[in-house]
Design an enzyme around this catalytic site. Sequence first.
Site, PDB file in Angstrom:
ATOM      1  CG  HIS A  10      23.611  56.226 -58.305  1.00  0.00           C
ATOM      2  ND1 HIS A  10      22.629  56.955 -58.787  1.00  0.00           N
ATOM      3  CD2 HIS A  10      23.032  55.494 -57.295  1.00  0.00           C
ATOM      4  CE1 HIS A  10      21.451  56.715 -58.335  1.00  0.00           C
ATOM      5  NE2 HIS A  10      21.779  55.618 -57.400  1.00  0.00           N
ATOM      6  CG  HIS A  59      17.054  57.265 -58.362  1.00  0.00           C
ATOM      7  ND1 HIS A  59      16.693  55.834 -57.996  1.00  0.00           N
ATOM      8  CD2 HIS A  59      18.161  57.104 -57.548  1.00  0.00           C
ATOM      9  CE1 HIS A  59      17.477  55.238 -57.182  1.00  0.00           C
ATOM     10  NE2 HIS A  59      18.402  56.125 -56.917  1.00  0.00           N
ATOM     11  CD  GLU A  79      20.398  58.250 -54.302  1.00  0.00           C
ATOM     12  OE1 GLU A  79      20.236  57.388 -53.457  1.00  0.00           O
ATOM     13  OE2 GLU A  79      20.351  58.069 -55.378  1.00  0.00           O
ATOM     14  NE  ARG A 108      17.028  45.775 -60.669  1.00  0.00           N
ATOM     15  CZ  ARG A 108      15.935  45.843 -60.004  1.00  0.00           C
ATOM     16  NH1 ARG A 108      16.056  46.706 -58.725  1.00  0.00           N
ATOM     17  NH2 ARG A 108      15.047  45.178 -60.132  1.00  0.00           N
TER      18      ARG A 108
END
Length: 271
Positions: free
Chosen positions: A137, A64, A79, A157
Amino acid sequence: MSASARKLPTKMVEKVWGRETLPEPFLAPGGVRIGEIWFDPPAELPQLLVKYLFTSKKLSVQVHPGDATALPGEDGKEECWLVLDADPGAKLAIGFDREHPHEVIEQAARDGSIEQLLTWHEARPGDVYYLPAGTVHAIGPGLSLVEVQQTSDTTFRLYDYGRPRELHLERAMAVADCGPYPDEHRGTVSSRGETLIDAAHFRVDRIEGTPGATVSSAYTNGLLALPLKGEVGVRTGNARAGAGECLYAPSIDALDFASAELTLLTRPRAY
């Protein structure tokens, strides 16, 4: 901030990697794979999203952007994860085995060998991971997590195991950190104590029973309360939340923890 403490709406999200059978207290609709359960952010805290994740397959290898690297129309996303349950051998991929040139990671994403370059961490209940923006991740199967994040759906992605979904290599490589995951970003509920995460965009605390003065003093403005065991109510009104639900409150003083056993509290870093 609004004076209205209330229970937040719940949204089940179907995912190819989700589960048809969810752990209690959740119940998936028949024949539907539920991967995420969201609590719609209240108007008072639009920048913070809390969700449960349930996995039966690997999630894509992804990354991200941050606020500083997001382009117009994108949103930054940091996050964190709290592992609630993990099958034996369940793993999370975070960061790489060593520092790699960007062109090496991009080629590995194209040919699928990126899985071998990632560091796969064995997951156990109580593990805590903070993922700054830019951290590459993937979440493996057999996991139940709570995720707290900036409210953003901007995901790039790099690899998706041959699934017919779009990849975003150019943008992913523009924001990706191609080095190891720092040890200081991971811990456990026993090693961290009550304050699990105190990061750039949010704070997360794990409270057994009633919050003490130190935690209470950090939640004088709007917050979300996510009971993991027991119930949290409000001092004025009838709103209550049990396991699998979430409350918004304008301050911690608006909440009643008399029936609480184990609760996550979270708030934005700034308002």
